[in-house]
Motif scaffolding. Structure first.
Motif, PDB file in Angstrom:
ATOM      1  N   VAL A  46       7.291   3.366 -22.333  1.00 46.51           N
ATOM      2  CA  VAL A  46       7.851   4.644 -22.899  1.00 46.51           C
ATOM      3  C   VAL A  46       6.844   5.590 -22.382  1.00 46.51           C
ATOM      4  CG1 VAL A  46       6.387   4.656 -24.997  1.00 46.51           C
ATOM      5  CG2 VAL A  46       8.404   5.880 -25.137  1.00 46.51           C
ATOM      6  N   LEU A  71      -1.717  -8.857 -32.099  1.00 47.55           N
ATOM      7  CA  LEU A  71      -0.869  -8.932 -33.268  1.00 47.55           C
ATOM      8  C   LEU A  71      -0.008 -10.021 -33.289  1.00 47.55           C
ATOM      9  CD1 LEU A  71       0.517  -5.255 -33.371  1.00 47.55           C
ATOM     10  CD2 LEU A  71      -0.942  -6.110 -34.948  1.00 47.55           C
ATOM     11  N   PRO A  90      -0.476   5.988 -24.362  1.00 44.58           N
ATOM     12  CA  PRO A  90      -0.235   6.769 -25.354  1.00 44.58           C
ATOM     13  C   PRO A  90      -0.673   6.457 -26.563  1.00 44.58           C
ATOM     14  CG  PRO A  90       1.643   5.390 -24.886  1.00 44.58           C
ATOM     15  CD  PRO A  90       0.482   4.966 -23.972  1.00 44.58           C
ATOM     16  N   LYS A 116       0.282   4.937 -29.111  1.00 50.11           N
ATOM     17  CA  LYS A 116       1.553   4.663 -29.990  1.00 50.11           C
ATOM     18  C   LYS A 116       2.738   5.226 -29.320  1.00 50.11           C
ATOM     19  CE  LYS A 116       0.057   3.976 -34.265  1.00 50.11           C
ATOM     20  NZ  LYS A 116       0.690   2.513 -34.011  1.00 50.11           N
TER      21      LYS A 116
END
Ligand code: FAD
Length: 391
Positions: free
Chosen positions: A16, A228, A343, A345
């Protein structure tokens, strides 16, 4: 294709961050080349939950940094882009939910007191009841409180597709990247043997930045990974749910988002505390057992008998921080022609692009006429993780 390509900005990594930046630069008239070694969005971006945070989650810590305030503007900027009126035209991108919710299943008032006292949520949270509740919580047995946060949830596959459209002819598939020097100055990159000269080079390769920096002999900035262990549940009885479910601690007990699988069923994607350290230490079968127990305790009316389960291990890549503290802002470092960033996020992709544009302006870099890229291999779109793991 010419053997040497010249461009204003050469970007490496089409998640992104790279794709958003690329679209912003092209809109401002810059020529760009965006190199991707695997698939568009296939790093962290398509594995994210798509929540456009406005900072409310961080208010659960009780103390807010100024940086959390910076993220507060992201839902507005994304909303404008999704409406086709913002910095990018994202009008075709699917919005999964107009809001993300905060769901308190029991008696954890202390947690919520500091939350509501915080500046980040003041005036931006409304309690919802009855038919306003998320569909999965509309059951007579539901107890607890639910608050609507001014945060959106986007369908990341359709976002990446749209950003790839906005990339026009600038996308290039390339695996081997080497530095190109002229008189000891980095002037571009050699991608699969082809020289690309650029006024500026931006590394936005997520977890790949560390290796690229190594290849370029650049010691700083250093990168950290935070692992995660996410859980995916797919089933014919699942209804939409987009919520942070609160536990006693500073992090949501679970964060649920709902994604449409290719066969039309809903997939619940479970993160939050469940996916952090203890979850990372568990084997997939144990992680699924814990997730199942959580859902049975929190949503006893949901029939999970036909559900399919999977887990996904994935790292968040960020600039190194002492004590693995989560950074709040997009991060950009600039060294002569080279910029490196994360970024941190998905929601902060616009902030990442801002930082690159400001640096270009500070450096006096302007668009120059360049020949378009023709006949180059284009990177493929990544497959959504729920369709890959739960076909
Ligand atoms: P990536 O998406 O990882 O993209 C980097 C790209 O670079 C990849 O396509 C990769 O193939 C490419 N690449 C790597 N090395 C090279 C190389 N040598 N040459 C060329 N290309 C290369 N954020 C939110 O705001 N909201 C959320 O709900 C959210 N949920 C998340 C859930 C999970 C499970 C995870 C892991 C993260 C989540 N995030 C969320 C964070 C968010 O996903 C990331 O911050 C963001 O996607 C990072 O984007 P990126 O473009 O920097 O990296």
């Amino acid at each position: 294709m010419p053997s040497v390509i010249s461009t204003d900005v050469l970007i490496v990594g089409a998640g992104v961050a790279g794709l958003w930046l690329n679209a912003r630069l092209r809109r401002q008239g810059f020529s760009t080349v965006l190199v991707e070694s695997a698939s568009l969005g296939g790093g962290q971006s398509l594995k994210s939950q798509g929540i456009i945070h406005g900072g409310a989650k961080y208010a659960l810590h009780g103390a807010l940094s100024g940086a959390s305030e910076a993220i507060a503007d992201m839902p507005r900027r994304w909303r404008e882009a999704l409406d086709g009126k913002g910095e990018l035209d994202l009008s075709g991108v699917r919005l999964l939910s107009e809001a993300h919710y905060l769901w308190s299943p029991g008696t954890i008032a202390g947690n919520l007191t500091s939350f509501f006292a915080s500046k980040a949520v003041r005036g931006r949270v409304d309690q919802v009841k009855g038919e306003q509740l998320p569909p999965a919580l509309q059951n007579p047995k539901f107890k607890g409180k639910v608050y609507r946060l001014a945060e959106l949830v986007v369908d990341v596959p359709s976002l990446i597709e749209r950003l790839a459209e906005l990339a026009g002819d600038s996308l290039l598939a390339g695996q081997t990247i080497e530095p190109l020097y002229e008189a000891d100055e980095l002037i571009g990159l050699r991608v699969d043997g082809r020289d690309i000269h650029a006024q500026r080079i931006v590394l936005s390769a997520g977890g790949g930045n560390a290796e690229l920096l190594n290849a370029l002999g650049v010691a700083q900035p250093q990168m950290q990974r935070r692992p995660l262990h996410m859980v995916l549940v797919k089933g014919p009885t699942l209804k939409p749910l987009f919520a942070h479910c609160l536990g006693g601690g500073p992090k949501p007990r679970i964060t649920v988002t709902t994604h449409p699988a290719a066969d039309g069923q809903c997939v619940w994607y479970l993160g939050g505390d469940l996916a952090e350290a203890d979850g990372v230490a568990r084997e997939p079968s144990a992680q699924i057992a814990v997730a199942r127990k959580e859902l049975e305790a929190l949503l006893p009316w949901v029939d999970l008998s036909q559900a399919q389960w999977a887990t996904l291990r994935v790292d968040r890549a960020e600039p190194a921080q002492s004590g693995l503290v989560r950074p709040d802002n997009a991060f950009l470092d600039s060294q002569h022609r080279l910029m490196i960033g994360w970024p941190t996020k998905l929601a902060l992709a616009p902030d990442f692009a801002d930082r690159v544009l400001s640096q270009l302006s500070r450096d006096g870099i302007h668009p120059t006429p360049q020949a378009p890229l023709v006949d180059v291999p284009r990177p493929p779109m990544a497959i959504p993780v729920w369709d890959e793991l739960l076909p």
